[in-house]
Design an enzyme around this catalytic site. Structure first.
Site, PDB file in Angstrom:
ATOM      1  CG  PHE A   1      62.115  32.628  83.823  1.00 17.01           C
ATOM      2  CD1 PHE A   1      61.817  33.862  84.784  1.00 17.01           C
ATOM      3  CD2 PHE A   1      63.060  32.054  82.469  1.00 17.01           C
ATOM      4  CE1 PHE A   1      63.323  34.893  85.040  1.00 17.01           C
ATOM      5  CE2 PHE A   1      64.022  33.441  83.282  1.00 17.01           C
ATOM      6  CZ  PHE A   1      63.962  34.291  83.867  1.00 17.01           C
ATOM      7  N   GLY A   2      58.713  34.154  81.998  1.00 14.14           N
ATOM      8  CA  GLY A   2      57.897  35.303  82.928  1.00 14.14           C
ATOM      9  C   GLY A   2      56.688  35.662  82.316  1.00 14.14           C
TER      10      GLY A   2
ATOM     11  CE  LYS B   1      60.466  41.799  80.707  1.00 16.00           C
ATOM     12  NZ  LYS B   1      62.048  41.547  80.125  1.00 16.00           N
TER      13      LYS B   1
ATOM     14  CG  ASP C   1      67.725  35.178  74.949  1.00 16.96           C
ATOM     15  OD1 ASP C   1      67.905  35.053  73.865  1.00 16.96           O
ATOM     16  OD2 ASP C   1      66.540  35.854  75.450  1.00 16.96           O
TER      17      ASP C   1
END
Length: 465
Positions: free
Chosen positions: A58-59, A78, A188
């Protein structure tokens, strides 16, 4: 000078401004706008995006220069840039994750040399390309690590040797030990989120966009596809199911990262869905100890894995010839394999964060003060009173160690026992109410102080050894 437009979907994002080649103009000009879409280009009045580094989840990430520093320091900008098919709930989750990354970098980055520092977090509101509307964008700026991530390194140089993987394993365990002790779970871990600096050769842990606070309730479940909750193949079963995650969740992903570096194969190629187990040992040459440790970290049940990064480091450096084994629950039948499965390592003891240890010390000290009042009120002989008090305190410490009572249970039990001592005349007749209140609180503060001092000394000794 070239400046890159950060508006999603801009048709010609690369802009060139000859006047900005003059350093005086570059340092003093208020703003520049994209010649294609009109997007403001100088972010937060200081950051100049130079090129797109990558996009996903989402970035989007941009390489940028900070014009407010003498050497035009390089940094990473970002931008919160969700996919267009997100619904309102998914959009809210994605935005929360983006803000959480900034919070964690701000809290951890400046305290650990292998986590990038946060430099800024801000929003930008500008005119939309749809007349009469406004667009709002969110940005975070972090330290730029010039180097290659391990996924790129694997493609360029081929499979890692055991020595190289062990180096990665130990370095990331040390970082995770710090992260977990600060009540945070990364969620992650994968080769592309581990960067090796070409300046100093040091490994850095990146992308804290999916972090989770240990003390928070389980996150909203979802596929993880749009919001970056996890990466397929690296996430253990509890994370993929949207259930509570643990420090052992990160350790599982780190083990998958290691076997990928050793074999050069994607996780999906190494996992046998039919037998529900990892089949990788025949494809890598590895010492038995290291292989057994990785196998235990790859177990599907979190409680059967190592529970802390420090515990793994201890097992890795143990001087015993082979890790101690213990019986494990029977596994479902699977097709015969030429490689016999390794025996699991011994079960681990419960892992407690620093906050949990201090909270337990405060509770034990408070209850110890109340016990002192009760035993004094009963008029027992000093020796008998001392033995009884030690036995009761031992029981309190044991039930906390076994997690029979924890968190809110401690507060509830403390309030109940205090109320009993305060309101029962047999116990409070020899003390004023001020003393009944002062003694437990004083004992609690002393217990916290001594525990914190002991914890600090033990960590310093562990770092030196």
């Amino acid at each position: 000078m070239e400046i890159y437009c950060t508006r999603p979907g801009c048709l010609r994002p690369q802009n060139s401004f000859a006047d900005l080649d003059d350093m005086t103009t570059l340092k003093t000009i208020q703003q520049k706008f994209c010649t294609t879409c009109g997007m403001p280009l100088i972010l937060d009045g200081r950051y100049l995006p130079v090129r797109l580094l990558g996009q996903g989840g989402f970035g989007a990430a941009f390489l940028a220069r900070d014009r407010r520093t003498p050497a035009m320091r390089t940094c990473v900008v970002k931008q919160f840039q969700p996919a267009g098919d997100l619904g309102p709930q998914q959009l809210a989750i994605a935005h929360t994750l983006f803000e959480r990354e900034a919070e964690v970098l701000d809290r951890l980055g400046n305290k650990h040399p292998q986590i990038p520092d946060l430099m800024a977090f801000f929003s930008l509101e500008t005119s939309s390309q749809i007349p009469g509307k406004k667009d709002q964008f969110f940005y975070l700026v972090q330290e730029f690590i010039d180097g290659q991530n391990l996924e790129e390194e694997l493609k360029l140089k081929g499979n890692f040797s055991e020595e190289q993987v062990r180096e990665v394993f130990v370095e990331i365990l040390k970082i995770l030990s710090f992260v977990h002790e600060n009540d945070t779970i990364h969620r992650d871990i994968k080769p592309s989120n581990i960067m090796r600096s070409q300046t100093n050769g040091r490994l850095y842990l990146l992308d804290f966009g999916a972090v989770k606070q240990v003390t928070q309730s389980p996150s909203i479940t979802g596929s993880g596809r749009s919001t970056g909750i996890y990466s397929m193949g690296f996430a253990p079963p509890e994370q993929m199911a949207g259930r509570t995650v643990f420090p052992a969740t990160d350790l599982y992903a780190l083990a998958v990262t290691c076997i990928m570096l050793l074999t050069g194969k994607e996780p999906q190629e190494l996992f046998d869905a039919y037998s529900n187990e990892w089949n990788w040992r025949s494809q890598a040459t590895l010492s038995d100890r290291f292989a057994d440790i990785l196998d235990r970290l790859l177990l599907s049940t979190p409680s059967q894995r190592f529970q802390s990064a420090q515990e793994v480091l201890t097992a890795l450096t143990s001087t015993s010839p082979h890790p101690q084994s213990s019986p494990s629950p029977p596994s479902p039948p699977s097709p015969p394999s030429p490689i016999s499965p390794p025996s699991p390592l011994s079960p681990s003891s419960p892992h407690f964060s620093t906050l949990e240890v201090l909270r337990g010390a405060a509770f034990t000290g408070f209850e110890g003060g109340l016990l002192f009042i009760v035993l004094q009120s009963l008029g027992l002989a000093p020796a008998i009173g001392a033995i009884a008090g030690l036995l009761l305190l031992t029981v309190l410490i044991f039930v906390q160690y076994r997690r029979f009572i924890e968190k809110y249970d401690l507060l509830i039990l403390a309030v109940l026992t205090f109320a009993l001592v305060f309101f029962i005349p047999l116990f409070n007749q020899a003390f004023f109410w001020e003393a009944i209140l002062f003694i437990p609180i004083f004992a609690s503060c002393c217990a916290v102080a001594f525990t914190a001092l002991f914890r600090l000394i033990s960590k310093l000794i562990a770092n030196f050894l």
